[in-house]
Design an enzyme around this catalytic site. Structure first.
Site, PDB file in Angstrom:
ATOM      1  N   LYS A 115       1.428  -1.014   0.363  1.00 27.98           N
ATOM      2  CA  LYS A 115      -0.245   0.087  -0.395  1.00 27.98           C
ATOM      3  C   LYS A 115       0.937   1.410   0.051  1.00 27.98           C
ATOM      4  O   LYS A 115       1.512   1.040   1.036  1.00 27.98           O
ATOM      5  CB  LYS A 115      -1.174  -0.007   1.025  1.00 27.98           C
ATOM      6  CG  LYS A 115      -1.903   1.241   1.237  1.00 27.98           C
ATOM      7  CD  LYS A 115      -3.028   0.893   0.456  1.00 27.98           C
ATOM      8  CE  LYS A 115      -3.949   1.894   0.432  1.00 27.98           C
ATOM      9  NZ  LYS A 115      -3.762   2.892  -0.579  1.00 27.98           N
ATOM     10  N   LYS A 135       5.665   1.831  -3.190  1.00 29.29           N
ATOM     11  CA  LYS A 135       5.124   2.852  -3.974  1.00 29.29           C
ATOM     12  C   LYS A 135       5.436   2.331  -5.051  1.00 29.29           C
ATOM     13  O   LYS A 135       5.963   2.170  -5.594  1.00 29.29           O
ATOM     14  CB  LYS A 135       6.412   4.044  -3.045  1.00 29.29           C
ATOM     15  CG  LYS A 135       5.814   5.575  -3.076  1.00 29.29           C
ATOM     16  CD  LYS A 135       5.005   6.057  -2.200  1.00 29.29           C
ATOM     17  CE  LYS A 135       4.407   7.711  -1.773  1.00 29.29           C
ATOM     18  NZ  LYS A 135       3.869   7.455  -1.379  1.00 29.29           N
ATOM     19  N   ASP A 168      -0.252  10.526  -4.919  1.00 32.65           N
ATOM     20  CA  ASP A 168       0.572  11.469  -3.684  1.00 32.65           C
ATOM     21  C   ASP A 168       0.926  12.329  -4.890  1.00 32.65           C
ATOM     22  O   ASP A 168      -0.226  13.579  -5.632  1.00 32.65           O
ATOM     23  CB  ASP A 168       1.612  10.529  -4.142  1.00 32.65           C
ATOM     24  CG  ASP A 168       3.170  10.778  -3.225  1.00 32.65           C
ATOM     25  OD1 ASP A 168       2.542  10.888  -2.018  1.00 32.65           O
ATOM     26  OD2 ASP A 168       3.770  11.519  -3.538  1.00 32.65           O
ATOM     27  N   ASN A 207      -2.882  19.237  -1.135  1.00 38.39           N
ATOM     28  CA  ASN A 207      -3.569  18.841   0.425  1.00 38.39           C
ATOM     29  C   ASN A 207      -3.509  18.790   0.992  1.00 38.39           C
ATOM     30  O   ASN A 207      -4.187  18.911   1.800  1.00 38.39           O
ATOM     31  CB  ASN A 207      -3.925  17.798  -0.779  1.00 38.39           C
ATOM     32  CG  ASN A 207      -5.205  16.925  -0.046  1.00 38.39           C
ATOM     33  OD1 ASN A 207      -5.980  17.083  -0.421  1.00 38.39           O
ATOM     34  ND2 ASN A 207      -5.265  15.585   0.339  1.00 38.39           N
TER      35      ASN A 207
END
Length: 442
Positions: free
Chosen positions: A89, A125, A165, A239
């Site tokens: 994850k 990742k 991301d 964000n």
């Protein structure tokens, strides 16, 4: 030579020219020393050798066509680092700075961050050196479809679940998810950060920023303090930065800075988030426009936000943005607490300065785990075909961040010293993964 030095030397030799990855490895190895040297079970089972080597390093080409009809090629990555406690994850980053070292450092950090959440998720990742800035909607869609065409071979709801991301928001996730469905003929929770109309979770957008502030508040509370009435400096305007600022304001703090890659703003009256959201989320503009619209604000195209006097610093932009000189400036200005919203935003030297000055410091592994925590909650909702309310998800997030703080603080007391949250986070994250690896064998 000790076991840790042997492993460190071997990792450095094998990963020459990967400074970001080695920085992340060095920090972990240095802080878990009391655990590893207390029991030879880790050496007997080669835990350090295994945990510093990814299960899989996937690199692939991503061809796409620009608006002039020219074929372009970028490089894609997916590092599946460790799945001892759950499926891989971790996010996908689209930025021209992306390379193997950066993706590996992010994937390595993700192992321990995900472990700290208490949820069954491993570390991974991915991303590409594609730059979405200045690209048309059609170009971004074409790139995302091509990227997922290859990535789809390696992921799945119970195998590897990417998320967003830097450079990957709801739009990009949507394009990637649509392509995954076309290729696999499966409607499953293979990506998180999805839109609310097709399996996304409420509070996911806010999660990393909110989680950062929740754990910073826990850290301050342990020192009989709080965010209320504090002046807060935040870097970034994406964000994480926006929703960290929103939560700080909700708790009674005043955010006075934000930034982007071109420069930074200082508003002594407190940042007007409605203006920032309009510039960054609606118009996709630059932060300098804030100073054109808010008379009390100053815009600077040189220097950093850390020169502004503040009580709390929240670096939310990118890795190694806060260096030793910045740390000295913050300490001189009597900063009380630092919480890392970005991944590894403080250099090793900066962290040393904060710790030597007894500044409360919460590392990224713990501080920005809120995003992946709610991503895991999105996976749970997808598996159960449920949709929880914003308050339900936010309540779970708040509880998870409290749990992360408690585990980090407890490990610090047992193996290092109280309030050494860098060691505490690394040790707490490591112990769970290492025990699972040993239990499962090689």
């Amino acid at each position: 030579m000790s076991y840790i030095e042997e492993v460190r030397a071997a990792v450095a030799a094998r990963n020459a020219g990967q400074p970001e990855f080695m920085q992340a490895v060095d920090e972990v190895l240095n802080t878990i020393r009391p655990v590893v040297e207390s029991d030879d079970v880790y050496k007997r089972n080669a835990v350090l050798e295994r945990i510093t080597e990814p299960d899989r390093q996937i690199m692939f080409r991503v061809p796409w066509t620009d608006d002039n009809g020219n074929m372009r090629v970028n490089r894609g990555y997916r590092i599946q680092f460790n799945n001892a406690i759950g499926p891989y994850k971790g996010g996908l980053r689209l930025h021209p700075s992306v390379n193997l070292s950066i993706i590996k450092f992010l994937g390595f950090e993700q192992i321990f961050k995900n472990s700290l959440t208490g949820l069954p998720i491993g570390g991974g990742k991915g991303g590409s050196d594609f730059d979405p800035k200045g690209k048309s909607e059609r170009e971004i869609r074409d790139f995302c479809h091509s990227f997922m065409t290859e990535l789809s071979r390696h992921i799945g709801a119970d195998t590897d679940v990417p998320a967003g991301d830097i450079g990957v928001g709801g739009r990009e996730i949507g394009y990637m998810y649509g392509q995954y469905k076309r290729i696999k003929n499966l409607y499953e929770g293979v990506l998180t950060g999805k839109g609310l109309t097709y399996g996304g979770s409420l509070a996911r957008t806010e999660a990393t920023g909110y989680g950062l502030v929740y754990i910073t508040e826990n850290m301050l509370a342990a020192a009989n303090d709080g965010i209320k009435g504090k002046t807060v400096a935040i870097s970034g305007s994406g964000n994480v930065a926006i929703y960290a600022a929103q939560k700080v304001q909700t708790l009674g703090g005043k955010v006075v800075t934000m930034s982007d890659s071109n420069g930074w703003i200082y508003d002594p009256n407190g940042i007007d988030l409605a203006v920032v959201k309009d510039i960054k989320e609606v118009k996709r503009g630059r932060i300098k426009e804030y100073a054109d619209r808010v008379k009390s604000a100053e815009y600077h195209d040189s220097g950093k936000v850390w020169q502004v006097k503040c009580d709390v610093a929240l670096p939310c932009a990118t890795q190694n943005e806060l260096d030793e000189n910045d740390a000295h400036t913050l300490v001189k200005n009597k900063v009380k607490a630092v919480g890392e919203g970005a991944n590894m935003p403080s250099t090793t030297e900066a962290i040393n300065v904060f710790q030597a000055a007894n500044v409360l410091f919460m590392p990224a592994k713990a501080a920005n785990a809120g995003g992946v925590a709610v991503s895991a909650l999105e996976m749970s909702q997808n598996s159960q075909r449920l949709a929880w309310t914003f308050d339900e998800v936010d309540g779970k997030l708040k509880g998870i961040m409290k749990g992360i703080f408690d585990k980090t603080a407890e490990a610090a007391k047992l193996y290092s010293k109280p309030a050494d949250y860098v060691s505490g986070a690394n040790i707490a994250g490591f112990l769970k993964v290492a025990q699972a690896m040993i239990a499962q064998g090689v």
